[in-house]
Design a protein around this motif. Structure first.
Motif, PDB file in Angstrom:
ATOM      1  N   TRP A   1      12.894   5.755 -10.245  1.00  0.00           N
ATOM      2  CA  TRP A   1      14.823   6.120  -9.531  1.00  0.00           C
ATOM      3  C   TRP A   1      14.960   8.025  -9.033  1.00  0.00           C
ATOM      4  O   TRP A   1      16.194   8.494  -9.022  1.00  0.00           O
ATOM      5  N   ARG A   2      14.538   9.050  -9.704  1.00  0.00           N
ATOM      6  CA  ARG A   2      14.578   9.807  -8.971  1.00  0.00           C
ATOM      7  C   ARG A   2      14.561  10.578  -8.235  1.00  0.00           C
ATOM      8  O   ARG A   2      14.446   9.532  -6.658  1.00  0.00           O
ATOM      9  N   ARG A   3      14.991  11.533  -7.005  1.00  0.00           N
ATOM     10  CA  ARG A   3      15.473  11.597  -5.844  1.00  0.00           C
ATOM     11  C   ARG A   3      14.366  11.389  -4.647  1.00  0.00           C
ATOM     12  O   ARG A   3      14.616  10.913  -3.546  1.00  0.00           O
ATOM     13  N   SER A   4      13.240  11.712  -5.570  1.00  0.00           N
ATOM     14  CA  SER A   4      11.994  11.367  -4.688  1.00  0.00           C
ATOM     15  C   SER A   4      11.102   9.597  -4.908  1.00  0.00           C
ATOM     16  O   SER A   4      10.077   9.671  -4.542  1.00  0.00           O
ATOM     17  N   GLY A   5      11.766   8.633  -5.443  1.00  0.00           N
ATOM     18  CA  GLY A   5      11.519   8.348  -6.214  1.00  0.00           C
ATOM     19  C   GLY A   5      11.348   6.436  -5.285  1.00  0.00           C
ATOM     20  O   GLY A   5      12.717   7.104  -4.704  1.00  0.00           O
ATOM     21  N   VAL A   6      10.521   5.915  -5.499  1.00  0.00           N
ATOM     22  CA  VAL A   6      10.328   4.227  -5.133  1.00  0.00           C
ATOM     23  C   VAL A   6      11.934   3.642  -4.456  1.00  0.00           C
ATOM     24  O   VAL A   6      12.590   3.204  -3.285  1.00  0.00           O
ATOM     25  N   LEU A   7      12.405   3.670  -5.669  1.00  0.00           N
ATOM     26  CA  LEU A   7      13.922   2.918  -5.851  1.00  0.00           C
ATOM     27  C   LEU A   7      14.990   3.403  -4.983  1.00  0.00           C
ATOM     28  O   LEU A   7      15.822   3.339  -4.173  1.00  0.00           O
ATOM     29  N   ARG A   8      14.868   4.678  -4.965  1.00  0.00           N
ATOM     30  CA  ARG A   8      15.795   5.527  -4.981  1.00  0.00           C
ATOM     31  C   ARG A   8      16.082   5.413  -3.228  1.00  0.00           C
ATOM     32  O   ARG A   8      16.524   5.091  -2.415  1.00  0.00           O
ATOM     33  N   ARG A   9      14.426   5.727  -2.464  1.00  0.00           N
ATOM     34  CA  ARG A   9      14.238   5.347  -1.255  1.00  0.00           C
ATOM     35  C   ARG A   9      14.739   4.157  -0.382  1.00  0.00           C
ATOM     36  O   ARG A   9      15.242   4.083   0.354  1.00  0.00           O
ATOM     37  N   GLU A  10      14.579   2.927  -1.545  1.00  0.00           N
ATOM     38  CA  GLU A  10      14.496   1.564  -1.043  1.00  0.00           C
ATOM     39  C   GLU A  10      16.450   1.464  -1.226  1.00  0.00           C
ATOM     40  O   GLU A  10      16.723   0.556  -0.383  1.00  0.00           O
ATOM     41  N   TRP A  11      17.045   2.270  -1.670  1.00  0.00           N
ATOM     42  CA  TRP A  11      18.686   1.791  -1.915  1.00  0.00           C
ATOM     43  C   TRP A  11      18.877   3.073  -1.176  1.00  0.00           C
ATOM     44  O   TRP A  11      19.869   2.341  -0.507  1.00  0.00           O
ATOM     45  N   ASP A  12      18.573   4.015  -0.664  1.00  0.00           N
ATOM     46  CA  ASP A  12      19.559   4.975   0.097  1.00  0.00           C
ATOM     47  C   ASP A  12      18.859   4.534   1.433  1.00  0.00           C
ATOM     48  O   ASP A  12      20.341   4.421   3.021  1.00  0.00           O
ATOM     49  N   ALA A  13      18.055   3.214   2.053  1.00  0.00           N
ATOM     50  CA  ALA A  13      17.399   3.188   3.389  1.00  0.00           C
ATOM     51  C   ALA A  13      18.312   1.516   3.490  1.00  0.00           C
ATOM     52  O   ALA A  13      17.823   0.622   4.404  1.00  0.00           O
TER      53      ALA A  13
ATOM     54  N   HIS B   1       0.665  -1.241  -0.162  1.00  0.00           N
ATOM     55  CA  HIS B   1       0.146  -0.117   0.039  1.00  0.00           C
ATOM     56  C   HIS B   1       0.537   1.309  -0.387  1.00  0.00           C
ATOM     57  O   HIS B   1       0.581   2.486  -0.684  1.00  0.00           O
ATOM     58  N   ALA B   2       1.692   1.361   1.039  1.00  0.00           N
ATOM     59  CA  ALA B   2       3.171   2.364   1.274  1.00  0.00           C
ATOM     60  C   ALA B   2       3.494   2.462  -0.554  1.00  0.00           C
ATOM     61  O   ALA B   2       3.591   3.660  -0.785  1.00  0.00           O
ATOM     62  N   PHE B   3       3.785   1.890  -0.802  1.00  0.00           N
ATOM     63  CA  PHE B   3       4.451   1.695  -2.232  1.00  0.00           C
ATOM     64  C   PHE B   3       3.825   1.932  -3.759  1.00  0.00           C
ATOM     65  O   PHE B   3       3.875   2.905  -4.794  1.00  0.00           O
ATOM     66  N   SER B   4       2.592   1.809  -3.368  1.00  0.00           N
ATOM     67  CA  SER B   4       1.541   1.770  -5.212  1.00  0.00           C
ATOM     68  C   SER B   4       1.520   3.468  -4.313  1.00  0.00           C
ATOM     69  O   SER B   4       1.079   4.630  -5.000  1.00  0.00           O
ATOM     70  N   GLN B   5       0.810   3.813  -2.777  1.00  0.00           N
ATOM     71  CA  GLN B   5       1.113   5.594  -3.154  1.00  0.00           C
ATOM     72  C   GLN B   5       2.442   6.088  -3.323  1.00  0.00           C
ATOM     73  O   GLN B   5       2.365   7.464  -3.912  1.00  0.00           O
ATOM     74  N   ALA B   6       3.640   5.653  -2.883  1.00  0.00           N
ATOM     75  CA  ALA B   6       4.605   6.609  -3.467  1.00  0.00           C
ATOM     76  C   ALA B   6       5.134   6.371  -4.451  1.00  0.00           C
ATOM     77  O   ALA B   6       5.715   7.514  -5.518  1.00  0.00           O
ATOM     78  N   ALA B   7       4.242   5.415  -5.504  1.00  0.00           N
ATOM     79  CA  ALA B   7       4.415   5.334  -7.227  1.00  0.00           C
ATOM     80  C   ALA B   7       3.549   5.843  -8.171  1.00  0.00           C
ATOM     81  O   ALA B   7       3.867   6.507  -9.095  1.00  0.00           O
ATOM     82  N   VAL B   8       3.066   7.051  -6.876  1.00  0.00           N
ATOM     83  CA  VAL B   8       1.953   7.868  -8.386  1.00  0.00           C
ATOM     84  C   VAL B   8       2.629   9.283  -8.057  1.00  0.00           C
ATOM     85  O   VAL B   8       2.817   9.934  -7.645  1.00  0.00           O
ATOM     86  N   PRO B   9       2.300   9.031  -9.775  1.00  0.00           N
ATOM     87  CA  PRO B   9       2.870  10.335 -10.411  1.00  0.00           C
ATOM     88  C   PRO B   9       2.728  11.806  -9.341  1.00  0.00           C
ATOM     89  O   PRO B   9       1.455  11.802  -9.614  1.00  0.00           O
ATOM     90  N   PHE B  10       3.468  12.693  -9.326  1.00  0.00           N
ATOM     91  CA  PHE B  10       2.968  13.865  -9.533  1.00  0.00           C
ATOM     92  C   PHE B  10       2.033  14.136  -7.817  1.00  0.00           C
ATOM     93  O   PHE B  10       1.391  14.930  -7.994  1.00  0.00           O
ATOM     94  N   GLY B  11       2.189  13.805  -6.913  1.00  0.00           N
ATOM     95  CA  GLY B  11       2.467  13.776  -5.390  1.00  0.00           C
ATOM     96  C   GLY B  11       0.776  13.058  -4.697  1.00  0.00           C
ATOM     97  O   GLY B  11       0.515  13.643  -4.676  1.00  0.00           O
TER      98      GLY B  11
END
Length: 171
Positions: free
Chosen positions: A105-117, A29-39
């Motif tokens: 992969w952009r700064r606020s993107g899902v995979l970037r956050r997964e990579w950073d954490a 659910h959190a991933f689906s919300q984070a993946a929605v484009p434009f906030g």
């Protein structure tokens, strides 16, 4: 072959999310919300909807998998390549995958956050998911049906590893 791959992935994802194993439904659910484009905004569906939908996949996956395995055992599974893919379709598909990869992969993107954490396993899953998206486009363009399915399954399993996460119970 498609039935085998789809059955494996649908069964694994369905049972993991439907049972909320290690908080997978909440992370989905959190991933689906984070993946929605434009906030995104206000969530349209809740965790319960994802669990219900996953239950359908959890029940249908083993049936499709069994049918696919029977086809493979009988030698009826399609071993040939894919039909020729038009060049325009490959170009459009590559552009769509490129835009999606840029977004995640952009700064606020899902995979970037997964990579950073992430730890080593999470980062390997992020790399595997990214590589499988690129491999899917390339192998589909070349008409390599088996490798296309393997890339799709590998990406799905890497996504499942991200869904399970490093920390049990933490969405």
């Amino acid at each position: 072959m498609f039935s085998v791959v789809w059955g494996v992935f649908a069964t694994a994802l369905g049972w993991t999310v439907a049972t909320d194993f290690r908080g997978a439904a909440h992370r989905f659910h959190a991933f689906s919300q984070a993946a929605v484009p434009f906030g995104g905004g206000v969530p349209v569906v809740g965790v319960g909807f994802f669990r219900l939908l996953a239950a359908v996949f959890a029940l249908a996956g083993p049936v499709v998998l069994a049918g696919g395995l029977v086809d493979v055992w009988r030698g009826e599974a399609g071993a040939g390549g894919l039909p020729p893919i038009p060049v325009w379709f490959v170009v459009v598909e590559a552009a769509v995958v490129g835009v999606v990869l840029w977004g995640v992969w952009r700064r606020s993107g899902v995979l970037r956050r997964e990579w950073d954490a992430g730890s080593g396993l999470r980062r390997a899953a992020v790399i595997g998911l990214t590589a499988s998206a690129v491999a899917f486009v390339v192998t589909l363009a070349l008409g390599w049906a088996t490798w296309t399915m393997i890339g799709w399954l590998a990406g799905g399993l890497c996504g499942l590893a991200l869904l399970l996460g490093d920390r049990p119970g933490e969405p």
